[in-house]
Design a protein around this motif. Sequence first.
Motif, PDB file in Angstrom:
ATOM      1  N   ARG A 103       0.083  -2.288  -4.791  1.00  0.00           N
ATOM      2  CA  ARG A 103      -0.706  -1.112  -4.402  1.00  0.00           C
ATOM      3  C   ARG A 103      -1.486  -1.385  -3.121  1.00  0.00           C
ATOM      4  NH1 ARG A 103      -2.683   0.017 -10.265  1.00  0.00           N
ATOM      5  NH2 ARG A 103      -1.012   1.373 -10.985  1.00  0.00           N
ATOM      6  N   GLN A 104      -2.064  -2.573  -3.043  1.00  0.00           N
ATOM      7  CA  GLN A 104      -2.802  -2.928  -1.829  1.00  0.00           C
ATOM      8  C   GLN A 104      -1.873  -2.937  -0.619  1.00  0.00           C
ATOM      9  OE1 GLN A 104      -4.767  -6.669  -2.593  1.00  0.00           O
ATOM     10  NE2 GLN A 104      -6.596  -5.659  -3.390  1.00  0.00           N
ATOM     11  N   ALA A 105      -0.682  -3.452  -0.790  1.00  0.00           N
ATOM     12  CA  ALA A 105       0.278  -3.492   0.308  1.00  0.00           C
ATOM     13  C   ALA A 105       0.686  -2.080   0.722  1.00  0.00           C
ATOM     14  CB  ALA A 105       1.508  -4.309  -0.091  1.00  0.00           C
ATOM     15  N   VAL A 106       0.904  -1.215  -0.243  1.00  0.00           N
ATOM     16  CA  VAL A 106       1.258   0.180   0.055  1.00  0.00           C
ATOM     17  C   VAL A 106       0.111   0.861   0.794  1.00  0.00           C
ATOM     18  CG1 VAL A 106       1.683   2.451  -1.003  1.00  0.00           C
ATOM     19  CG2 VAL A 106       2.947   0.445  -1.795  1.00  0.00           C
ATOM     20  N   ASP A 107      -1.110   0.627   0.326  1.00  0.00           N
ATOM     21  CA  ASP A 107      -2.274   1.217   1.000  1.00  0.00           C
ATOM     22  C   ASP A 107      -2.367   0.738   2.446  1.00  0.00           C
ATOM     23  OD1 ASP A 107      -2.923   2.566  -1.318  1.00  0.00           O
ATOM     24  OD2 ASP A 107      -4.521   1.164  -1.900  1.00  0.00           O
ATOM     25  N   GLU A 108      -2.101  -0.534   2.658  1.00  0.00           N
ATOM     26  CA  GLU A 108      -2.145  -1.086   4.021  1.00  0.00           C
ATOM     27  C   GLU A 108      -1.060  -0.453   4.903  1.00  0.00           C
ATOM     28  OE1 GLU A 108      -3.370  -3.216   7.278  1.00  0.00           O
ATOM     29  OE2 GLU A 108      -4.383  -3.025   5.352  1.00  0.00           O
ATOM     30  N   VAL A 109       0.123  -0.322   4.362  1.00  0.00           N
ATOM     31  CA  VAL A 109       1.215   0.318   5.114  1.00  0.00           C
ATOM     32  C   VAL A 109       0.845   1.764   5.442  1.00  0.00           C
ATOM     33  CG1 VAL A 109       3.595   1.150   4.931  1.00  0.00           C
ATOM     34  CG2 VAL A 109       3.041  -1.197   4.267  1.00  0.00           C
TER      35      VAL A 109
END
Length: 124
Positions: A103-109
Amino acid sequence: MSKHTSMLGAAGVISIAVIAGGCASSVERPDGELRSAESAIQQAVSSDARDFEPVLLNQAQNRVADAEEKINREQYFEASRLLEKAAVDAQLAGARSETAKARQAVDEVNRNIESLRKRIDERQ
């Protein structure tokens, strides 16, 4: 004859009780379950469960400690049940940690995409 029959019946009941008691206590040491639970905990730690799911990871570790005490008391059945629960808790902690990291990676993207859109809009 009745006295002989009742003594034979009592002996039969005692024999069954001894056999049943022997079966109940013949549960093997849950060494395999202990290794599995410890491995699941290590995998959860590798998945950063200490950061994302510390309560669940702690619960798994506590269950392993409790199970080790049960093993020392030769309460193998109870220890086995605790170890199964510990392994599931650790696996869940690891899975939730991986989900949180994703989720954190998706938010960053998504933030990067939004930033790029703003730059493009500013240039037009």
